[in-house]
Design an enzyme around this catalytic site. Structure first.
Site, PDB file in Angstrom:
ATOM      1  N   CYS A  86      -0.927  14.062  -7.755  1.00 22.92           N
ATOM      2  CA  CYS A  86       0.013  14.659  -6.802  1.00 22.92           C
ATOM      3  C   CYS A  86      -0.461  16.069  -6.439  1.00 22.92           C
ATOM      4  O   CYS A  86      -1.094  16.746  -7.240  1.00 22.92           O
ATOM      5  CB  CYS A  86       1.420  14.765  -7.391  1.00 22.92           C
ATOM      6  SG  CYS A  86       2.245  13.188  -7.670  1.00 22.92           S
TER       7      CYS A  86
ATOM      8  N   GLN B 157      -0.597  -2.538   1.489  1.00 23.56           N
ATOM      9  CA  GLN B 157      -0.002  -1.202   1.503  1.00 23.56           C
ATOM     10  C   GLN B 157       0.652  -0.904   0.159  1.00 23.56           C
ATOM     11  O   GLN B 157       1.380  -1.734  -0.381  1.00 23.56           O
ATOM     12  CB  GLN B 157       1.029  -1.072   2.619  1.00 23.56           C
ATOM     13  CG  GLN B 157       0.433  -0.966   4.004  1.00 23.56           C
ATOM     14  CD  GLN B 157      -0.117   0.422   4.302  1.00 23.56           C
ATOM     15  OE1 GLN B 157      -0.092   1.309   3.452  1.00 23.56           O
ATOM     16  NE2 GLN B 157      -0.624   0.605   5.509  1.00 23.56           N
TER      17      GLN B 157
ATOM     18  N   ASP C 291      -5.621  -1.296  12.367  1.00 18.75           N
ATOM     19  CA  ASP C 291      -5.203  -0.565  11.163  1.00 18.75           C
ATOM     20  C   ASP C 291      -6.461  -0.238  10.379  1.00 18.75           C
ATOM     21  O   ASP C 291      -6.713  -0.798   9.315  1.00 18.75           O
ATOM     22  CB  ASP C 291      -4.234  -1.418  10.347  1.00 18.75           C
ATOM     23  CG  ASP C 291      -3.641  -0.665   9.162  1.00 18.75           C
ATOM     24  OD1 ASP C 291      -3.920   0.551   9.023  1.00 18.75           O
ATOM     25  OD2 ASP C 291      -2.901  -1.281   8.377  1.00 18.75           O
TER      26      ASP C 291
ATOM     27  N   CYS D 109      -4.123   6.160   9.106  1.00 22.63           N
ATOM     28  CA  CYS D 109      -3.886   6.880   7.857  1.00 22.63           C
ATOM     29  C   CYS D 109      -4.622   8.217   7.853  1.00 22.63           C
ATOM     30  O   CYS D 109      -4.730   8.859   6.810  1.00 22.63           O
ATOM     31  CB  CYS D 109      -4.302   6.042   6.650  1.00 22.63           C
ATOM     32  SG  CYS D 109      -6.034   5.534   6.657  1.00 22.63           S
TER      33      CYS D 109
END
Length: 454
Positions: free
Chosen positions: A84, A285, A383, A410
């Site tokens: 993170c 995903q 995609d 993305c």
């Protein structure tokens, strides 16, 4: 003009915003400094790590004045863990920054004066949202452990007791495998010396079905008792599929051929009323809840009325194409991954969808052949991976001349570059675009856009 800083110099700067990739943006007399661990509104002391002609890079070593958007991070491993980046940044601010990055890319790189951006879609769950995690083994005083690479380090792995991005079940499975490794006295692989055995653990969850797939990745050789490993994971009734993969290279990869140790060769997930089979290496995903909303928006942007031919390029396991098939005449999917295409074909059969076909191949190389077989498309859905549309694929997509392109991205920078090429070289205009936050507390931002020929 010489740069106003040099490597290892410490400077006090105020961070204005976040750049794409997650570093804070500060300025010294107009010179841009990208500051890792700097958040918008912070005043930090930063050590310069790199100096280039037009910008520099630095690491925040001390927060002198915390910005108004800083919050307490709940994870005890933060910020040492590299999983993170923004647990200490208020979520609403994360959304504002990510939406701004998409806008800035479309304005600065695509040349859109006033891009038709709709409000960013925030995540339903800002924690525990990932349905797939890849852990690395490491050695500790207590024995083998599992975790993630430390922030900014390729050679050090931080043991994780509780990851806030997975579920309680995911954490429990990881810790059970750790205890098994200690009991068996198996040695983790060392990336520096290339000695050791245990390399990675992959856990995939069907968040809407409750099914779990596990892959153990080791160095060559069978140094563990397969039946006992299966017995350990068998304590979790959700585990339906257990695989073993061997990595005989020095590269840290998990996308490898697998040997089924126990159970089914795949698990299932459910999205938009459809069921999807997922094998170990098939793309799916990693945020199931947000994927359903993303695909629903892609269907809306496609504007299907039942009579259209749809190309689904970079189709993965067929999720978008199969969801669109109910609203289209035919759907034709292409992906370079044979395993993903095999799943897509199975998924069409599983859902009794007869108007969708899928093929394995490089998009840029097979697009002309697909056009000969399927006819001209009314809508093309793309995609692509983070690198965007490869040059050949982009040119051939433009040459196909579909009236409408739905672009699931993305990476806002590659999206912007592709939008510019499609506009300047092939006459497409960006009609609508909407950012999506699929991955809270990380720098990543997705988006769905629709382009139409002028």
């Amino acid at each position: 003009m010489a740069a106003p800083v040099k490597v290892d110099q410490e400077v006090d700067v105020q961070v204005d915003s976040l750049a794409f990739g997650g570093n804070g943006v500060a300025r010294l007399d107009g010179f841009v400094l990208f500051v890792r661990r700097g958040l918008p509104g912070d005043t930090v002391r930063a050590r310069v790590t790199k100096v280039k002609r037009n910008h520099g890079e630095a690491l925040a070593t001390q927060v002198l004045v915390a910005g108004p958007h800083r919050v307490d991070a709940p994870c005890v491993h933060y910020p040492a863990c590299g999983g993170c980046r923004f647990q200490d940044l208020a979520y609403e601010t994360q959304l504002e920054q990510k939406a701004g990055q998409v806008r800035d890319a479309l304005v600065g790189l695509a040349g859109s004066v006033d891009p038709p951006l709709e409000p960013i879609v925030g995540a339903e769950d800002v924690f525990h949202y990932r349905n797939k995690l890849e852990y690395s083994f490491t050695q500790t005083e207590a024995g083998p452990a599992l975790g993630f690479h430390k922030a900014g380090r390729w050679d050090e792995v931080l043991e994780v007791e509780k990851c806030w991005l997975t579920t309680e079940l995911g954490n429990a499975i990881r810790n059970a495998v750790r205890d098994w490794a200690r009991e068996e006295r198996l040695e983790p692989y060392d990336q520096e010396t290339h000695a050791g055995y245990l390399r990675h653990l992959v856990v995939r969850e069907g968040r809407n079905t409750g099914q779990v797939l596990v892959v153990l990745v080791t160095a060559p050789g069978e140094r563990f008792e397969q039946e006992h490993f299966v017995e350990v994971l068998g304590r979790f009734p959700e585990v339906r599929s257990i695989h073993w993969a061997v990595n005989d290279s020095q590269a840290e990869v998990t996308n490898l051929p697998t040997h089924l140790l126990w159970g089914d060769d795949a698990i299932e997930e459910e999205l938009l009323g459809l069921r999807f089979r997922i094998r170990p290496n098939a793309f799916f995903q990693t945020n199931s809840g947000m994927a359903a909303r993303l695909y629903a928006l892609a269907i809306e942007y496609a504007g299907l009325t039942g009579g259209q031919t749809v190309y689904d390029l970079y189709c993965g396991t067929g999720t978008i194409g199969l969801a669109m098939a109910r609203h289209a005449l035919t759907v034709w999917g292409v992906d370079i991954s044979e395993e993903s295409v095999a799943c897509a074909i199975e998924n069409a059969q599983l859902n009794e969808i007869a108007n969708a076909a899928f093929y394995a191949g490089n998009v840029g190389q097979v697009l002309a052949e697909l056009r000969d077989r399927a006819g001209d498309p009314d809508v093309v859905v793309v995609d692509p991976p983070r690198a965007g549309l490869a040059g050949k694929a982009l040119r051939r997509l433009g040459a196909v001349g579909a009236p409408r392109i739905v672009y699931v991205s993305c990476n806002p920078t590659t999206l912007a570059g592709d939008v510019k090429t499609l506009r300047d070289d092939f006459g497409y205009e960006l009609i609508r675009a909407r950012p999506f936050d699929m991955f809270p507390h990380t720098p990543h931002v997705e988006s769905v856009s629709v382009l139409e020929r002028a």
